[in-house]
Motif scaffolding. Structure first.
Motif, PDB file in Angstrom:
ATOM      1  N   ALA A 151      28.181   0.996  -1.567  1.00 53.39           N
ATOM      2  CA  ALA A 151      27.047   1.472  -2.354  1.00 53.39           C
ATOM      3  C   ALA A 151      27.245   1.180  -3.829  1.00 53.39           C
ATOM      4  CB  ALA A 151      26.848   2.972  -2.136  1.00 53.39           C
ATOM      5  N   TRP A 160      24.519   6.903  -5.139  1.00 53.77           N
ATOM      6  CA  TRP A 160      23.163   6.632  -5.627  1.00 53.77           C
ATOM      7  C   TRP A 160      22.445   7.885  -6.117  1.00 53.77           C
ATOM      8  CZ3 TRP A 160      20.941   3.043  -1.218  1.00 53.77           C
ATOM      9  CH2 TRP A 160      21.636   1.832  -1.225  1.00 53.77           C
ATOM     10  N   VAL A 197      27.083   6.703   0.561  1.00 53.57           N
ATOM     11  CA  VAL A 197      26.060   5.996  -0.214  1.00 53.57           C
ATOM     12  C   VAL A 197      25.296   6.971  -1.101  1.00 53.57           C
ATOM     13  CG1 VAL A 197      23.908   4.682  -0.064  1.00 53.57           C
ATOM     14  CG2 VAL A 197      25.819   4.127   1.457  1.00 53.57           C
TER      15      VAL A 197
END
Length: 368
Positions: A206, A180, A176
């Motif tokens: 994600a 991000w 993730v």
């Protein structure tokens, strides 16, 4: 001292075995945690195989989840009775820690991966009076009880099932966070994920929560590609069917992918990923091959603004990211339950076998 049962690796290549061990008393910055569950990660298996210079015999485990039993005099983040996730530790004082990037702590390697002791060289785990390798990622959570650094602990709500969220501490936050925190996809971006294991599928989930409009998953196992589609991939590539870079370029009308995550640790796959980048695209190296591995690049091919960057644990700040991930899991928007298979900790050999065979994506060992 606290007596407990733990999974011990005696020498590199030896299996995990259940043994009675003793934990030291908590120092001012430590807490004693009753472990309910701990994810089994490829990093644990790599160390157990002897592939990393961690001192053995030792106790591994770095995706713990449990309940705080007692705390040292200086601990303020958690209190007895708190439910916690366990993740990596850091010094909190170096430039990267102060800048919000503890995964790049100046002391990261000795304090998490290869040291086996506290920073001052003292042992956290002994057996019959002899020190064992411990303090793995500040926790060594393959144990019914664990002595953890305060900076390894993240408090979560008590109604969250701990076996469900244990993998957030390493594998999930790595995938993730790489999306991000590092790729930060712009609207309409194309993201390709090389390898549909726990980290890769976490990255797919994600990416599905970003403005990316095309998410490509690449793997050799048809069942994992089908799961990737279920979790948000718009396209899949069977890595056994031909050249991966060509396949990515074909899907993107020749442009290549804006962001690529290499999760396999295979240098050949890494090179294919670089070749599949769009102009100004970024490839994130997550998978770790054996120490000393190298890969050659076409220098002229890098000139159109292409970037290759390594990442540790998703460049995450755990106190910020992990509670967000817990909320997403609880709401069903991050369905990591589709990756998890639970095993009693005494059945660790079957869990390891199922990982190697590909039967299980993310084993979670139950200690409670």
């Amino acid at each position: 001292m606290t007596s407990t049962k733990a999974l011990v690796v005696e020498t590199g290549g030896a299996p995990f075995s259940v043994a009675d061990v003793e934990l030291d008393e908590p120092r001012p910055n430590e807490a004693l945690v009753r472990i309910v569950a701990s994810g089994l990660c490829h990093t644990d298996l790599g160390v157990a195989s002897g592939g990393l210079p961690f001192p053995l015999p030792g106790v591994l485990g770095h995706e713990g989840a449990g309940v705080v039993e007692s705390v040292g005099a200086g601990v303020t983040r958690v209190a007895p009775g708190d439910h916690v996730l366990l993740s990596f530790t850091s010094c909190g004082a170096c430039a990267n820690c102060r800048d919000g990037h503890p995964a790049y702590c100046a002391t990261w390697l000795p304090m998490n991966l290869i040291g086996g002791t506290r920073a001052d060289g003292t042992a956290t785990i002994t057996r019959d009076g002899t020190s064992l390798g411990g303090h793995f990622f500040g926790q060594s959570s393959f144990s019914q009880w664990a002595l953890a650094d305060e900076r390894s602990l993240v408090k979560i709500d008590s109604d969250v099932p701990l076996p469900l969220v244990a993998p957030l501490g390493c594998g999930v936050q790595t995938g993730v966070g790489a999306v991000w925190n590092v790729l930060e996809p712009r609207p309409g971006a194309t993201i390709a994920v090389l390898g549909a294991g726990a980290v890769g599928l976490s990255a797919v989930m994600a990416a599905a929560l970003t403005p990316s409009t095309r998410i490509i998953a690449v793997d050799r196992v048809p069942e994992r590609l089908a799961l990737a589609r279920e979790l948000g991939a718009t396209d899949t590539i069977d890595a056994t069917s031909g050249d991966v870079a060509e396949a990515i370029r074909a899907i993107t009308d020749g442009a290549g992918a804006d962001g690529i995550l290499e999760t396999t640790g295979n240098t050949g796959v890494l090179r294919s990923g670089v070749d599949a980048l769009a102009a100004r695209g970024t490839l994130v190296i997550i998978g770790a091959p054996p120490f000393g591995s190298e890969v050659s690049l076409d220098v002229n091919g890098m000139l159109p603004g292409r970037t290759v960057v390594g990442v540790t644990l998703g460049d995450s700040e755990t106190q910020t990211l992990l509670p967000v991930l817990v909320d997403l899991v609880r709401s069903g928007r991050l369905p990591i339950d589709k990756l998890i298979e639970q095993y009693p900790f005494e059945d660790v050999a079957r869990a390891v076998e199922d990982v190697h065979s590909g039967k299980t994506i993310k084993p979670v060992l139950l200690f409670d």
